[in-house]
Scaffold this motif. Structure first.
Motif, mmCIF file in Angstrom:
data_model
loop_
_atom_site.group_PDB
_atom_site.id
_atom_site.type_symbol
_atom_site.label_atom_id
_atom_site.label_comp_id
_atom_site.label_asym_id
_atom_site.label_seq_id
_atom_site.Cartn_x
_atom_site.Cartn_y
_atom_site.Cartn_z
ATOM 1 N N ASP A 38 -49.776 15.867 -13.041
ATOM 2 C CA ASP A 38 -49.554 15.040 -11.855
ATOM 3 C C ASP A 38 -50.856 14.658 -11.167
ATOM 4 O OD1 ASP A 38 -46.890 15.292 -12.477
ATOM 5 O OD2 ASP A 38 -46.453 16.788 -10.937
ATOM 6 N N ASP A 39 -51.843 15.560 -11.172
ATOM 7 C CA ASP A 39 -53.161 15.214 -10.628
ATOM 8 C C ASP A 39 -53.824 14.123 -11.477
ATOM 9 O OD1 ASP A 39 -53.014 16.967 -8.531
ATOM 10 O OD2 ASP A 39 -54.230 18.527 -9.468
ATOM 11 N N PHE A 40 -53.693 14.246 -12.779
ATOM 12 C CA PHE A 40 -54.236 13.237 -13.702
ATOM 13 C C PHE A 40 -53.606 11.880 -13.432
ATOM 14 C CE2 PHE A 40 -54.246 11.735 -18.368
ATOM 15 C CZ PHE A 40 -55.513 11.186 -18.261
ATOM 16 N N ARG A 41 -52.285 11.843 -13.357
ATOM 17 C CA ARG A 41 -51.578 10.590 -13.098
ATOM 18 C C ARG A 41 -51.917 10.040 -11.710
ATOM 19 N NH1 ARG A 41 -46.956 11.689 -15.037
ATOM 20 N NH2 ARG A 41 -46.854 10.080 -16.642
ATOM 21 N N GLY A 42 -52.021 10.930 -10.732
ATOM 22 C CA GLY A 42 -52.316 10.484 -9.374
ATOM 23 C C GLY A 42 -53.676 9.819 -9.254
ATOM 24 N N LYS A 43 -54.695 10.393 -9.892
ATOM 25 C CA LYS A 43 -56.032 9.810 -9.802
ATOM 26 C C LYS A 43 -56.101 8.495 -10.583
ATOM 27 C CE LYS A 43 -58.553 11.679 -7.662
ATOM 28 N NZ LYS A 43 -58.906 11.556 -6.213
ATOM 29 N N LEU A 44 -55.395 8.422 -11.728
ATOM 30 C CA LEU A 44 -55.306 7.152 -12.454
ATOM 31 C C LEU A 44 -54.661 6.075 -11.586
ATOM 32 C CD1 LEU A 44 -54.169 8.494 -15.940
ATOM 33 C CD2 LEU A 44 -56.308 7.261 -15.508
ATOM 34 N N GLY A 45 -53.662 6.458 -10.803
ATOM 35 C CA GLY A 45 -53.008 5.501 -9.911
ATOM 36 C C GLY A 45 -53.966 4.943 -8.873
ATOM 37 N N GLU A 46 -54.838 5.783 -8.339
ATOM 38 C CA GLU A 46 -55.817 5.314 -7.366
ATOM 39 C C GLU A 46 -56.765 4.295 -8.005
ATOM 40 O OE1 GLU A 46 -57.847 8.550 -5.416
ATOM 41 O OE2 GLU A 46 -56.024 9.767 -5.384
ATOM 42 N N ILE A 47 -57.238 4.593 -9.213
ATOM 43 C CA ILE A 47 -58.123 3.663 -9.916
ATOM 44 C C ILE A 47 -57.400 2.355 -10.212
ATOM 45 C CG2 ILE A 47 -59.299 3.256 -12.119
ATOM 46 C CD1 ILE A 47 -60.203 6.134 -12.075
ATOM 47 N N ALA A 48 -56.143 2.450 -10.621
ATOM 48 C CA ALA A 48 -55.367 1.249 -10.931
ATOM 49 C C ALA A 48 -55.260 0.344 -9.716
ATOM 50 C CB ALA A 48 -53.975 1.636 -11.433
ATOM 51 N N LEU A 49 -54.990 0.926 -8.551
ATOM 52 C CA LEU A 49 -54.890 0.114 -7.333
ATOM 53 C C LEU A 49 -56.230 -0.528 -7.001
ATOM 54 C CD1 LEU A 49 -53.405 -0.960 -4.875
ATOM 55 C CD2 LEU A 49 -53.971 1.182 -3.698
ATOM 56 N N ARG A 50 -57.298 0.248 -7.048
ATOM 57 C CA ARG A 50 -58.625 -0.316 -6.762
ATOM 58 C C ARG A 50 -58.944 -1.473 -7.704
ATOM 59 N NH1 ARG A 50 -63.509 2.945 -8.923
ATOM 60 N NH2 ARG A 50 -62.583 1.997 -10.781
ATOM 61 N N ASN A 51 -58.701 -1.276 -9.005
ATOM 62 C CA ASN A 51 -59.009 -2.317 -9.988
ATOM 63 C C ASN A 51 -58.141 -3.555 -9.789
ATOM 64 O OD1 ASN A 51 -60.849 -0.517 -10.998
ATOM 65 N ND2 ASN A 51 -59.729 -0.089 -12.890
ATOM 66 N N TYR A 52 -56.882 -3.332 -9.438
ATOM 67 C CA TYR A 52 -55.973 -4.460 -9.200
ATOM 68 C C TYR A 52 -56.458 -5.287 -8.011
ATOM 69 C CZ TYR A 52 -51.736 -7.086 -8.136
ATOM 70 O OH TYR A 52 -50.845 -8.109 -7.874
ATOM 71 N N ILE A 53 -56.853 -4.615 -6.945
ATOM 72 C CA ILE A 53 -57.328 -5.327 -5.760
ATOM 73 C C ILE A 53 -58.601 -6.104 -6.086
ATOM 74 C CG2 ILE A 53 -58.287 -5.025 -3.441
ATOM 75 C CD1 ILE A 53 -56.384 -2.626 -3.120
ATOM 76 N N MET A 54 -59.523 -5.478 -6.801
ATOM 77 C CA MET A 54 -60.781 -6.143 -7.142
ATOM 78 C C MET A 54 -60.541 -7.405 -7.972
ATOM 79 S SD MET A 54 -63.147 -2.797 -8.019
ATOM 80 C CE MET A 54 -64.511 -3.795 -8.623
ATOM 81 N N LYS A 55 -59.548 -7.370 -8.847
ATOM 82 C CA LYS A 55 -59.282 -8.504 -9.728
ATOM 83 C C LYS A 55 -58.421 -9.574 -9.075
ATOM 84 C CE LYS A 55 -57.312 -9.723 -14.239
ATOM 85 N NZ LYS A 55 -56.687 -9.201 -15.485
ATOM 86 N N ASN A 56 -57.414 -9.152 -8.308
ATOM 87 C CA ASN A 56 -56.402 -10.087 -7.828
ATOM 88 C C ASN A 56 -56.504 -10.446 -6.355
ATOM 89 O OD1 ASN A 56 -54.452 -10.294 -10.289
ATOM 90 N ND2 ASN A 56 -54.826 -8.103 -10.054
ATOM 91 N N ILE A 57 -57.246 -9.642 -5.582
ATOM 92 C CA ILE A 57 -57.414 -9.943 -4.154
ATOM 93 C C ILE A 57 -58.912 -9.863 -3.853
ATOM 94 C CG2 ILE A 57 -56.498 -9.477 -1.840
ATOM 95 C CD1 ILE A 57 -54.399 -7.687 -3.115
ATOM 96 N N PRO A 58 -59.682 -10.787 -4.402
ATOM 97 C CA PRO A 58 -61.152 -10.667 -4.348
ATOM 98 C C PRO A 58 -61.736 -10.679 -2.943
ATOM 99 C CG PRO A 58 -60.479 -12.844 -5.138
ATOM 100 C CD PRO A 58 -59.244 -11.996 -5.112
ATOM 101 N N ASN A 59 -61.004 -11.222 -1.979
ATOM 102 C CA ASN A 59 -61.523 -11.252 -0.614
ATOM 103 C C ASN A 59 -61.274 -9.951 0.147
ATOM 104 O OD1 ASN A 59 -62.453 -13.893 -0.869
ATOM 105 N ND2 ASN A 59 -60.465 -14.758 -0.287
ATOM 106 N N ALA A 60 -60.529 -9.024 -0.445
ATOM 107 C CA ALA A 60 -60.262 -7.748 0.218
ATOM 108 C C ALA A 60 -61.544 -6.915 0.288
ATOM 109 C CB ALA A 60 -59.176 -6.982 -0.535
ATOM 110 N N ASN A 61 -61.684 -6.179 1.361
ATOM 111 C CA ASN A 61 -62.857 -5.335 1.565
ATOM 112 C C ASN A 61 -62.498 -3.884 1.260
ATOM 113 O OD1 ASN A 61 -65.330 -4.305 2.327
ATOM 114 N ND2 ASN A 61 -64.836 -4.286 4.518
ATOM 115 N N ILE A 62 -62.915 -3.402 0.085
ATOM 116 C CA ILE A 62 -62.669 -2.013 -0.291
ATOM 117 C C ILE A 62 -63.786 -1.171 0.298
ATOM 118 C CG2 ILE A 62 -62.430 -0.392 -2.206
ATOM 119 C CD1 ILE A 62 -61.387 -2.714 -3.906
ATOM 120 N N GLU A 63 -63.447 -0.289 1.234
ATOM 121 C CA GLU A 63 -64.443 0.407 2.037
ATOM 122 C C GLU A 63 -64.671 1.853 1.611
ATOM 123 O OE1 GLU A 63 -63.518 -0.213 6.242
ATOM 124 O OE2 GLU A 63 -62.274 -1.909 5.623
ATOM 125 N N SER A 64 -64.002 2.300 0.555
ATOM 126 C CA SER A 64 -64.191 3.687 0.106
ATOM 127 C C SER A 64 -64.224 3.729 -1.410
ATOM 128 C CB SER A 64 -63.060 4.578 0.629
ATOM 129 O OG SER A 64 -61.813 4.193 0.071
#
Length: 233
Positions: A38-64
């Motif tokens: 579950d820790d493995f899956r959870g951390k992959l989920g965080e990366i997936a969200l970050r990567n999705y935002i970077m690709k699909n919402i380029p104007n979003a400001n990822i601050e962490s």
């Protein structure tokens, strides 16, 4: 959505290093390998969200950045991701799930969090994002001791890891819409769907501990109650 070798291995190593670092009163009863999974899956989920935002919402400001630090027993990271000033809590589920589940004991009656961060400050969550992380073949008790990412990826005939963003919701809207799923309820599609529709459910299921709810939960159905994450960022 897929992951690079480095992303997979960093998440794998993090999950392995987190063994024994969880406060048992804060998590449901699981074997060590299930916590690792579950820790493995959870951390992959965080990366997936970050990567999705970077690709699909380029104007979003990822601050962490994704936090791979291994905290001492009983401590936890302050947030999963900060985007446009909003503190996002990422919930990762396995391949055949679509429901957002959060234990009721985490909240006070007014919807604020019932515990504090390691720095003594109140926990802040502005929104939740549900990510489906499909690992095939699924992780089991034999999968915690690979020496490198190639060994892991080649195990069990070859691993496939994919992710899908199922949706998000603000904390305020979550608190208004939440449904109650009681402890010992059989945790399957039929019951979770029934709870979200206000119907009765099958109780006191005597199967394996992970096939029933071990604690009272709040639940939402991603198909009908979560939004496109652009609406919550």
């Amino acid at each position: 959505m897929t992951f690079t070798k480095n992303e997979v291995w960093e998440c794998y190593q993090f999950a392995r290093q987190m063994r024994g670092k969880h406060n048992r009163s804060m998590i449901m009863d699981r074997d060590d390998w299930e916590i690792f999974r579950d820790d493995f899956r959870g951390k992959l989920g965080e990366i997936a969200l970050r990567n999705y935002i970077m690709k699909n919402i380029p104007n979003a400001n990822i601050e962490s950045n994704i936090d791979f630090s291994v905290t001492p027993l009983g401590q936890w990271d302050i947030t999963d991701l900060i985007v446009n000033g909003k503190y996002i809590n990422v919930k990762s589920v396995k391949c055949n799930s679509r429901f957002l589940l959060i234990e009721t004991k985490r909240y006070d009656p007014d919807g604020s969090y019932a515990y504090r961060n390691n720095d003594g400050m109140p926990v802040r969550v502005d929104a939740y994002v549900l990510v489906r992380v499909t690992i095939e073949p699924e992780i089991d008790c034999m999968d915690m001791n690979y020496k490198n990412v190639e060994e892991f990826r080649g195990s069990r005939g070859g691993r496939s890891i994919k992710a899908e963003i199922l949706g998000g919701i603000s904390h305020e809207e979550f608190w208004r819409k939440k449904h109650f799923a009681p402890k010992n309820m059989k945790c399957n599609y039929a019951n979770l769907s029934a709870v979200c529709k206000g119907k009765t459910v099958e109780m006191i299921y005597e199967g394996s501990k992970t096939a029933r709810l071990q604690r009272d939960n709040y639940v939402l159905d991603s198909r009908t109650e979560l939004k496109d994450i652009r609406e919550i960022l």
